[in-house]
Design a protein around this motif. Structure first.
Motif, PDB file in Angstrom:
ATOM      1  N   ALA A 311       7.129 -34.268  12.983  1.00  0.00           N
ATOM      2  CA  ALA A 311       7.830 -33.937  14.232  1.00  0.00           C
ATOM      3  C   ALA A 311       9.000 -32.257  14.640  1.00  0.00           C
ATOM      4  CB  ALA A 311       9.217 -34.208  12.917  1.00  0.00           C
ATOM      5  N   ASP A 312       7.646 -31.304  13.919  1.00  0.00           N
ATOM      6  CA  ASP A 312       7.854 -29.889  14.351  1.00  0.00           C
ATOM      7  C   ASP A 312       6.997 -29.185  14.936  1.00  0.00           C
ATOM      8  OD1 ASP A 312       8.709 -27.568  14.807  1.00  0.00           O
ATOM      9  OD2 ASP A 312       8.945 -26.996  12.987  1.00  0.00           O
ATOM     10  N   ARG A 313       6.469 -29.933  15.810  1.00  0.00           N
ATOM     11  CA  ARG A 313       4.740 -29.650  16.840  1.00  0.00           C
ATOM     12  C   ARG A 313       4.809 -28.346  16.805  1.00  0.00           C
ATOM     13  NH1 ARG A 313       1.735 -33.800  17.497  1.00  0.00           N
ATOM     14  NH2 ARG A 313       2.621 -35.242  17.185  1.00  0.00           N
ATOM     15  N   GLU A 314       5.592 -26.864  16.880  1.00  0.00           N
ATOM     16  CA  GLU A 314       5.442 -25.887  17.904  1.00  0.00           C
ATOM     17  C   GLU A 314       5.858 -25.293  16.228  1.00  0.00           C
ATOM     18  OE1 GLU A 314       8.331 -25.086  21.612  1.00  0.00           O
ATOM     19  OE2 GLU A 314       9.322 -26.307  19.828  1.00  0.00           O
ATOM     20  N   SER A 315       5.935 -25.949  14.901  1.00  0.00           N
ATOM     21  CA  SER A 315       6.564 -25.266  13.657  1.00  0.00           C
ATOM     22  C   SER A 315       7.522 -24.232  14.169  1.00  0.00           C
ATOM     23  CB  SER A 315       4.799 -24.406  12.941  1.00  0.00           C
ATOM     24  OG  SER A 315       5.254 -24.332  12.002  1.00  0.00           O
ATOM     25  N   ARG A 316       8.512 -24.289  14.401  1.00  0.00           N
ATOM     26  CA  ARG A 316       9.962 -22.848  14.218  1.00  0.00           C
ATOM     27  C   ARG A 316      11.291 -23.537  13.804  1.00  0.00           C
ATOM     28  NH1 ARG A 316      12.301 -21.816  20.040  1.00  0.00           N
ATOM     29  NH2 ARG A 316      13.711 -21.095  18.822  1.00  0.00           N
ATOM     30  N   PHE A 317      11.579 -22.267  13.880  1.00  0.00           N
ATOM     31  CA  PHE A 317      12.639 -22.392  13.092  1.00  0.00           C
ATOM     32  C   PHE A 317      13.116 -23.385  14.510  1.00  0.00           C
ATOM     33  CE2 PHE A 317      17.118 -21.072  13.807  1.00  0.00           C
ATOM     34  CZ  PHE A 317      17.742 -21.397  12.934  1.00  0.00           C
ATOM     35  N   HIS A 318      14.569 -24.563  13.818  1.00  0.00           N
ATOM     36  CA  HIS A 318      15.036 -25.430  14.802  1.00  0.00           C
ATOM     37  C   HIS A 318      16.727 -25.837  14.306  1.00  0.00           C
ATOM     38  CE1 HIS A 318      12.387 -27.910  12.545  1.00  0.00           C
ATOM     39  NE2 HIS A 318      13.258 -28.924  12.759  1.00  0.00           N
TER      40      HIS A 318
END
Ligand SMILES: Cc1cc2nc3c(=O)[nH]c(=O)nc-3n(C[C@H](O)[C@H](O)[C@H](O)COP(=O)(O)OP(=O)(O)OC[C@H]3O[C@@H](n4cnc5c(N)ncnc54)[C@H](O)[C@@H]3O)c2cc1C
Ligand code: SF4
Length: 509
Positions: A311-318
């Motif tokens: 889901a969160d490919r960037e692996s960052r706060f969202h």
């Protein structure tokens, strides 16, 4: 025994913001806080960093949950700054209509708030400045009028947030960026690195604008005396005022007594009624029967979308978006009519949390699965009900000699129906963003507890007057989340902060 102008009990939003006004009015202020300072290091973001696993989940006064929790025993969140240190930073103003009488939510005896939005507006603006909130004025379709823009702009959207935004827009909704107490722009401090361990974790680099970072150190420099690890156990009243505050040091076990002209109780919506009842102060108040009653906590659930791939490919706060189009009701007229609530993005849960809950190889395997999830948190307004309560069980005492607090909480049919509409709409948004399936996680915590010492104009149905003065005890004020007659359907901290600034000014004058 030393004499103070004011004693503030609790260093969370209510306590810190009242203390700020009193210190700035030149008063000699003592703050008593049962928790310790949270140390900052990379461990804050580690496996044991999440609040419930940290030493700041304080079980020294165990609360018995008779109905409504996911555990039979829970502790208090205790540290300098209160749960703000671990919170998600979402900083909404209540809407104008949230302060008006609403029979749909409160029933036919609706008492409503004794103050209106316009009474709090200048204090909301001040609270946003103090907490350096990021946000975009004019983008929230239900936003109340504001006298100043947000002090900071929000961060750019992560890829997954952009997908959720596009999906919501395709459904005719108006997503906008969450107002957040996070430092993006002030280069004199560490700025946010968009890590994935924010909500429920303390910020290892102090980029979260929590009270122990942004408010309390400055107040201490200006003369506030803050004693951490100090558990207040009793307020003694004589001749219609508080004559002494008794506290036990958690580090030495020594019992202390303090005196002040004014006492501000801001121990949170669970601990404040506990102290009032244990001290017998409800008996001096014509509205004392409401102390500990009308406990509200929102009806919350996270709709996780399951995304093929990560889901969160960037692996960052969202945790970035809010959708408030359903705040005042469902567009298709679905039941229940009237106010429903809000949706806000929730990040992918940290893998470490799953590994901690399910130890061994199974936990490792399952924790890979969380990378497929991203969520929308549904927050529905819950009804204030007399039976939802914190009461005392005198048969059990904690280590400080206080009777055991007992929590009873059941949602009404309307509460659950409102949540049902919101979760249904959230699933549509997640599907549009690419989710192949959904998983709904019900939240049963008391992290948004409010309402247990409510303010009101009627002295028989509320314990506090419109200035949050405790009726029957002249020098006692309450300024935490317990003062709220209704919970509204957005996160409570900014409203607690704004009201505490308002009351602090009244006491300081
Ligand atoms: C994990 C988490 C995430 C959250 N995220 C958000 C969010 O994003 N946005 C939002 O608006 N809200 C959020 N909340 C809710 C928010 O933190 C609370 O609504 C808010 O902190 C309540 O403020 P308060 O002043 O009522 O009490 P608190 O902030 O709870 O402060 C009470 C203080 O009193 C102290 N205390 C208690 N008993 C005693 C005693 N006997 N003697 C001395 N001191 C005592 C406690 O240790 C505590 O420090 C979150 C909460 C949690 C737990
Ligand atoms: S997302 Fe930003 S503010 Fe939150 S913990 Fe990470 S670095 Fe700190």
């Amino acid at each position: 025994m030393k004499n103070y102008d004011a004693i503030v009990i609790g260093s969370g939003f209510g306590g810190s913001m009242t203390a700020r006004q009193l210190v700035q009015a030149g008063m000699n202020v003592l703050m008593l806080e049962r928790g310790d300072w949270v140390k900052r290091s990379p461990e804050n973001w580690g496996l044991r960093g999440s609040l419930d696993l940290s030493p700041h989940h304080d079980l020294s006064t165990p609360l018995h949950v008779a109905a409504g929790g996911n555990k039979k025993t829970m502790g208090l969140y205790s540290c300098v700054g209160g749960p703000s240190v671990f919170y998600g930073g979402v900083s909404f103003r209540f809407r104008e209509a949230d302060f008006e009488k609403n029979e749909e939510i409160e029933g036919t005896n609706a008492a409503g708030w004794p103050i209106g939005y316009h009474d709090l507006e200048p204090w909301y603006t001040q609270a946003e400045q103090i907490l350096n909130i990021s946000g975009e004025a004019g983008t929230d379709p239900t936003e109340p009028p504001r006298s100043a823009p947000f002090p900071q702009r929000p961060a750019p959207l992560a890829d997954i947030s952009q997908k959720v935004k596009s999906s919501a827009e395709a459904l005719g909704l108006h997503p906008f960026q969450l107002p957040l107490a996070i430092n993006y722009e002030d280069k004199k401090r560490e700025t946010c690195v968009s890590c994935t361990t924010c909500d429920t974790f303390a910020c290892a680099i102090s980029a979260k604008n929590d009270l122990s970072t942004l408010v309390l150190p400055q107040l201490i420099e200006q003369g506030l005396e803050l004693l951490p690890n100090m558990v207040v156990t009793r307020l003694t009243a004589e001749n219609g005022s508080i004559s002494g505050v008794e506290a036990v040091s958690k580090t030495t076990g020594v019992r202390h007594f303090f005196k002040a002209k004014y006492v501000v109780l801001a121990a949170g919506a669970l601990a404040s009624p506990h102290l009032l009842l244990a001290s017998g102060l409800h008996e001096r108040n014509p509205g004392g029967s409401v102390v500990g009653r009308y406990l509200m906590r929102h009806v919350n659930a996270i709709v996780f979308g399951i995304f093929p791939g990560v889901a969160d490919r960037e692996s960052r706060f969202h945790k970035q978006l809010a959708i408030l189009d359903y705040y005042f009701g469902s567009p298709d007229g679905a039941s229940p009519l009237g106010k429903l609530g809000s949706l806000q993005q929730m990040p992918t849960p940290p893998m470490g949390l799953v590994q901690n809950e399910v130890p061994g190889p199974l936990g490792k395997l399952l924790s890979q699965g969380v990378r497929l999830l991203t969520g929308l948190l549904a927050i529905a307004e819950d009804q204030p009900q007399f039976n939802n309560s914190l009461t005392l069980d005198p048969n059990f005492k904690d280590e400080f000699g206080l009777p055991r607090p007992v929590i009873f909480h059941q949602y009404s049919k309307r509460d659950m129906a409102a949540l049902g509409v919101l979760t249904k709409e959230a699933k549509k948004i997640m599907s549009g963003a690419g989710a192949v399936a959904h998983y709904v996680h019900q939240i049963r915590t008391f992290s948004h507890a409010v309402g247990t010492v409510r303010m009101g104009s009627d002295a028989t149905t509320s314990a506090l007057d419109e200035n949050c003065q405790f009726r029957g005890v002249g020098n006692l004020f309450v300024t935490d989340g317990s003062v709220m007659p209704t919970s509204a359907a957005v996160n409570p901290s900014l409203t607690i902060a704004a009201n505490a600034l308002r009351v602090g000014r009244i006491i300081g004058n």
